[in-house]
Structure formats: structure tokens, C-alpha cells
Design a protein around this motif. Sequence first.
Motif, short mmCIF file in Angstrom:
data_model
loop_
_atom_site.label_atom_id
_atom_site.label_comp_id
_atom_site.label_asym_id
_atom_site.label_seq_id
_atom_site.Cartn_x
_atom_site.Cartn_y
_atom_site.Cartn_z
N PHE A 239 -44.07 -32.78 -84.10
CA PHE A 239 -45.16 -31.81 -84.02
C PHE A 239 -44.59 -30.40 -83.98
O PHE A 239 -43.53 -30.16 -83.40
CB PHE A 239 -46.02 -32.05 -82.78
N GLY A 240 -45.32 -29.48 -84.61
CA GLY A 240 -44.90 -28.08 -84.62
C GLY A 240 -45.18 -27.40 -83.30
O GLY A 240 -45.84 -27.93 -82.41
N SER A 241 -44.68 -26.18 -83.18
CA SER A 241 -44.78 -25.46 -81.91
C SER A 241 -46.21 -25.10 -81.55
O SER A 241 -46.52 -24.90 -80.37
CB SER A 241 -43.94 -24.18 -82.00
N ASP A 242 -47.11 -25.00 -82.53
CA ASP A 242 -48.49 -24.65 -82.21
C ASP A 242 -49.24 -25.81 -81.57
O ASP A 242 -50.39 -25.67 -81.19
CB ASP A 242 -49.24 -24.16 -83.45
N ASP B 270 -40.18 -23.49 -82.48
CA ASP B 270 -40.28 -22.37 -83.40
C ASP B 270 -39.96 -21.11 -82.59
O ASP B 270 -40.78 -20.65 -81.80
CB ASP B 270 -41.69 -22.29 -83.99
N GLU B 271 -38.76 -20.59 -82.76
CA GLU B 271 -38.30 -19.47 -81.93
C GLU B 271 -39.19 -18.24 -82.08
O GLU B 271 -39.48 -17.55 -81.10
CB GLU B 271 -36.85 -19.13 -82.26
N LEU C 244 -43.24 -14.59 -79.77
CA LEU C 244 -44.53 -13.89 -79.80
C LEU C 244 -45.37 -14.24 -78.58
O LEU C 244 -46.07 -13.38 -78.03
CB LEU C 244 -45.28 -14.25 -81.09
N ARG C 245 -45.31 -15.50 -78.16
CA ARG C 245 -46.05 -15.90 -76.96
C ARG C 245 -45.54 -15.14 -75.73
O ARG C 245 -46.31 -14.65 -74.91
CB ARG C 245 -45.89 -17.41 -76.73
N VAL C 246 -44.21 -15.05 -75.61
CA VAL C 246 -43.62 -14.36 -74.47
C VAL C 246 -43.95 -12.87 -74.52
O VAL C 246 -44.31 -12.25 -73.51
CB VAL C 246 -42.10 -14.58 -74.44
#
Length: 283
Positions: free
Chosen positions: A193-196, A227-228, A233-235
Motif C-alpha cells: 500500500f502507498g503512503s496515502d 513516500d518521503e 509534507l505532512r510534517v
Amino acid sequence: MSSTVETCVTSHGLTPMTLTAKTSDGKLLSIPFSESSATITELTQPAPTGSRAKALFLLDRFAVSDEFYHELAQIFPEMPRLYQIKGLRKDMNSEIEIFSLPQSYVGRYMKVKNIVEKTLGETLEKLGVQASPPTVTIKFSGDENHTFASVKGPEEYEFLKACFEPVWRELQELIEYPFLCINGTQIQLDIVFGSDYKNYTFSRPDKHLGSRHPPLLQLEPSHYVLDELHLLLRVSDVLVRNVIHLADHLDQQSGLRAGRARHYIPCLEKLVQSCGVPFKISP
């Protein structure tokens, strides 16, 4: 004009070859986009426009309305008629099983297993694979090419848990039994699964380090693709929000309620704008 058209087309990931135009006296001209050829030639017959399937693909690919296509087809009679496009669309939709989401949620979904089987079979055939490989890696992500579920609503845990309940159930079944039969051969799936999907698939038992809710899918952390950029972006979103809250808090403490103008919020805006980034905090 050709450069404008070329820019528009290439922005959608396409490579234009020629542009067909009609003069005021009814002549058809072919304008090449190739740098090696700049000769405009006159066409004796209308250029082929492709089949109904190609026309329908373009309508869906670029979100072109039926009304617009109807007007365009009136100008170019050689194009497939709108009723033909609608008929083909209806026939294609009748071959696809689309289900309603539970309760009153506005959305639809398709069987995950059916989508994976169809996509995997077409991919192997396109690549010319004679014998099906024993193991195939399948990645689920929120921004990939094959959409199997959609809903109108907020991107919140409780909402997505309830509206996509049948989708989560099918995904979990595929995770627990990752086998499909393609062209008579059983293939084992390596599902990632992807990071989203991280908010719904991955959590830790430590209440201080884990997510707020239990994962909607039971999946080993080794099957989660980091996904770095996405994480960064979340951080950064959290950090920017904290800085804004701090500046607002300092303004409140410095006497904003007594009628004094803001000080820290304007300073923060100027600081970010000095980096060349448009930035404005709404009151």
C-alpha cells in the motif's frame, strides 16, 4: 496558435503530431508540429478521426461534455455522431458491475478482486508474458490509474470506515488469501500500500506513537511503501499550523483583545513572503 495548442496537449501527457484546420472557403489544411517539417499541406479528403471508442476515450480522458462534443461534431461531420458515442458508453457501462455504497452515501465501488484480475491479465498480455509469473506485486494507492471506489464526503477516518466498509472487507480478504487465477495459472500476490493509505492500514500499539484509531486493514508494516515527500509534507503542515497558532496566541497575550493591532501574525506573513511564497493568514 500551434505552439499554444501544443502546450495544451503536452500538459496532458500527449505528443501532438499534426493539427487539422479548415479555412473559410472549406479547405482542410494539415499543420505539422514536427521541428523537422514546417510545410502546411492541403488535404484532399477529411483526415481520419478514429472510431467511436477513440472518441469516447478522449471525452472521458479530458472530461469533455456531451454538449461540447455535439457542437464540435456539427462542425466536423466526419466525426462519430453523439448518439453513437452515448450508445457505446451505455454498452460499456452495462458490462461493468458497479455497486452502490451502503446507507445513503453518495458514491460507487467495483469489486476489488475483479479489477485486479482484469488489470493484471491485460498487463501480462500487453507485456507479452507467455507464462504467468509465480508472484506479482500489486500496489494500492490513492492516486493510481485504476479507480475502484469513490465517494462524496470528507477524508475522515470514521466517514471512510463506514462508507467503504465493503471495500475494506474485500481488500482484507485479498490480503489474507493473496491468490488469483490468471489464464489458468494461480498467481500469488505481493500486496503493498502507498503512503496515502497509512492512516487506515498501519498503527503501533504504543498510544503515544501510534494512530488515533485501529487500522481498517490488518497489514504487516513491511508491506507499507514509504513516500518521503508525502511524509515531509505532512510534517511541514503540522509545523506551519503550530507556528500560526503560536503567533496568534502571542498576539492574544499582547493585548489584541484590548483593541491593539496584531504584531506577530503580520511578522510571520512577511517572513514567509520574503522567501518568495504567497502567504496570507485569514482573520
